[in-house]
Design an enzyme around this catalytic site. Structure first.
Site, PDB file in Angstrom:
ATOM      1  N   CYS A  87      39.646  41.021  32.076  1.00  0.00           N
ATOM      2  CA  CYS A  87      40.844  41.313  32.852  1.00  0.00           C
ATOM      3  C   CYS A  87      40.867  40.424  34.088  1.00  0.00           C
ATOM      4  O   CYS A  87      39.835  40.159  34.695  1.00  0.00           O
ATOM      5  CB  CYS A  87      40.945  42.790  33.208  1.00  0.00           C
ATOM      6  SG  CYS A  87      40.041  43.304  34.664  1.00  0.00           S
ATOM      7  N   GLU A  88      42.063  39.944  34.391  1.00  0.00           N
ATOM      8  CA  GLU A  88      42.169  38.985  35.489  1.00  0.00           C
ATOM      9  C   GLU A  88      42.068  39.653  36.854  1.00  0.00           C
ATOM     10  O   GLU A  88      41.943  38.968  37.864  1.00  0.00           O
ATOM     11  CB  GLU A  88      43.475  38.184  35.382  1.00  0.00           C
ATOM     12  CG  GLU A  88      44.735  38.977  35.575  1.00  0.00           C
ATOM     13  CD  GLU A  88      45.974  38.136  35.287  1.00  0.00           C
ATOM     14  OE1 GLU A  88      45.860  37.090  34.633  1.00  0.00           O
ATOM     15  OE2 GLU A  88      47.062  38.565  35.723  1.00  0.00           O
ATOM     16  N   HIS A  89      42.115  40.982  36.882  1.00  0.00           N
ATOM     17  CA  HIS A  89      42.029  41.675  38.170  1.00  0.00           C
ATOM     18  C   HIS A  89      40.598  41.839  38.648  1.00  0.00           C
ATOM     19  O   HIS A  89      40.324  41.744  39.835  1.00  0.00           O
ATOM     20  CB  HIS A  89      42.686  43.057  38.073  1.00  0.00           C
ATOM     21  CG  HIS A  89      44.068  43.006  37.528  1.00  0.00           C
ATOM     22  ND1 HIS A  89      44.409  43.495  36.283  1.00  0.00           N
ATOM     23  CD2 HIS A  89      45.195  42.471  38.046  1.00  0.00           C
ATOM     24  CE1 HIS A  89      45.688  43.286  36.068  1.00  0.00           C
ATOM     25  NE2 HIS A  89      46.192  42.675  37.110  1.00  0.00           N
ATOM     26  N   HIS A  90      39.685  42.138  37.739  1.00  0.00           N
ATOM     27  CA  HIS A  90      38.302  42.403  38.121  1.00  0.00           C
ATOM     28  C   HIS A  90      37.311  41.440  37.483  1.00  0.00           C
ATOM     29  O   HIS A  90      36.120  41.492  37.780  1.00  0.00           O
ATOM     30  CB  HIS A  90      37.911  43.840  37.724  1.00  0.00           C
ATOM     31  CG  HIS A  90      38.792  44.900  38.305  1.00  0.00           C
ATOM     32  ND1 HIS A  90      39.873  45.431  37.621  1.00  0.00           N
ATOM     33  CD2 HIS A  90      38.774  45.514  39.506  1.00  0.00           C
ATOM     34  CE1 HIS A  90      40.476  46.325  38.381  1.00  0.00           C
ATOM     35  NE2 HIS A  90      39.837  46.397  39.530  1.00  0.00           N
ATOM     36  N   GLN A 128      46.165  42.574  28.996  1.00  0.00           N
ATOM     37  CA  GLN A 128      46.293  42.832  27.558  1.00  0.00           C
ATOM     38  C   GLN A 128      47.706  42.568  27.052  1.00  0.00           C
ATOM     39  O   GLN A 128      47.898  42.082  25.935  1.00  0.00           O
ATOM     40  CB  GLN A 128      45.854  44.275  27.279  1.00  0.00           C
ATOM     41  CG  GLN A 128      45.689  44.571  25.800  1.00  0.00           C
ATOM     42  CD  GLN A 128      45.213  45.988  25.545  1.00  0.00           C
ATOM     43  OE1 GLN A 128      44.391  46.510  26.293  1.00  0.00           O
ATOM     44  NE2 GLN A 128      45.712  46.607  24.497  1.00  0.00           N
ATOM     45  N   HIS A 156      38.870  48.931  28.488  1.00  0.00           N
ATOM     46  CA  HIS A 156      38.686  48.076  29.660  1.00  0.00           C
ATOM     47  C   HIS A 156      37.497  48.572  30.475  1.00  0.00           C
ATOM     48  O   HIS A 156      37.512  49.705  30.971  1.00  0.00           O
ATOM     49  CB  HIS A 156      39.954  48.100  30.526  1.00  0.00           C
ATOM     50  CG  HIS A 156      41.135  47.432  29.869  1.00  0.00           C
ATOM     51  ND1 HIS A 156      41.734  46.310  30.393  1.00  0.00           N
ATOM     52  CD2 HIS A 156      41.789  47.708  28.719  1.00  0.00           C
ATOM     53  CE1 HIS A 156      42.728  45.926  29.600  1.00  0.00           C
ATOM     54  NE2 HIS A 156      42.781  46.767  28.581  1.00  0.00           N
ATOM     55  N   CYS A 158      36.735  47.776  33.365  1.00  0.00           N
ATOM     56  CA  CYS A 158      37.105  48.061  34.763  1.00  0.00           C
ATOM     57  C   CYS A 158      37.592  49.498  34.921  1.00  0.00           C
ATOM     58  O   CYS A 158      37.608  50.033  36.033  1.00  0.00           O
ATOM     59  CB  CYS A 158      38.154  47.075  35.262  1.00  0.00           C
ATOM     60  SG  CYS A 158      39.748  47.209  34.453  1.00  0.00           S
TER      61      CYS A 158
END
Ligand SMILES: Nc1nc2c(ncn2[C@@H]2O[C@H](COP(=O)(O)OP(=O)(O)OP(=O)(O)O)[C@@H](O)[C@H]2O)c(=O)[nH]1
Ligand SMILES: [Zn+2]
Length: 199
Positions: A87-90, A128, A156, A158
């Site tokens: 995931c590009e956030h975490h 996703q 996920h 995260c």
């Protein structure tokens, strides 16, 4: 005889990442020079390059490298394709399965190429939803099929290891085009064949 690995990594990228990971370990209160961690920045640098190698790959070129003219008009499904993305956030992994179908319009592709397209887009920093539509668009643009469907089910980390800490939630995303978008019978047949509860 020395054990030699064959993967290729960019030396400049590896060096830049190693420097940063060395500092990151220090910032976390670790001693990057202790025995167990001496090679860790290099391992991390290589692992991250492996996990983001999709940026270097061209999905359409992969599909078109094994594109065959064939008079088939039945739905082709490749299901349960395992995927690992981040995931590009975490920058934590999400992983699960992709189910892909298309209805040819004169052209089919090698079955392995469908699975390779999943890797092209999953080995990047992703959400996703975008992963799902990028796979769909690549198949649509390369084969001009009568319809394409992509369903991804993933967990996920995260949401599991940190944050909300929910261990059992599964995220399902889908993208449909052509016959799968407009014809409910076709869409439901696909959903039934992949064993989905979405139908
Ligand atoms: N839509 C979508 N969201 C994602 C995906 N992967 C991770 N996220 C979410 O991205 C959001 C980022 O939210 P932020 O509030 O900025 O980050 P955060 O404070 O770490 O959020 P929490 O995870 O709730 O602790 C979180 O809700 C994640 O669950 C994905 O593939 N798709
Ligand atoms: Zn995340």
């Amino acid at each position: 005889m020395a054990y030699k690995k064959t993967e290729h990594y960019d030396e400049d990228v590896t060096a830049a990442l190693m420097k940063n990971y060395h500092e990151a370990l220090q910032a976390l209160g670790e001693n990057p020079d202790r025995e167990g961690l001496v090679k860790t920045p290099e391992r991390m640098a290589k692992a991250m390059q492996f996990l983001t190698q999709g940026y270097q790959l061209d999905a359409k070129a992969i599909i078109q490298s094994a594109r065959f003219k064939e008079d088939v008009s039945e739905m082709i499904i490749v299901k349960d394709i395992e995927l690992y993305s981040m995931c590009e956030h975490h920058m934590l992994p999400f992983f699960g399965k992709a189910h892909i179908a298309y209805i040819p319009n004169g052209w089919i592709t090698g079955l392995s190429k469908v699975a390779r397209v999943v890797d092209v887009f999953s080995r990047r920093l992703q959400v996703q939803e975008r992963l799902t539509t990028q796979i769909l668009e690549a198949i649509k643009d390369s084969l001009n099929p009568l319809g394409v469907a992509v369903v991804i089910e993933a967990k996920h980390l995260c949401m599991m290891m940190r944050g909300v800490q929910k261990q059992n939630s599964v995220t399902t995303t889908s993208a449909f085009d052509g016959e799968f978008l407009h014809n409910h019978t076709t869409r439901n047949e696909f959903l039934k064949l992949i064993g989905s509860k979405l139908g």
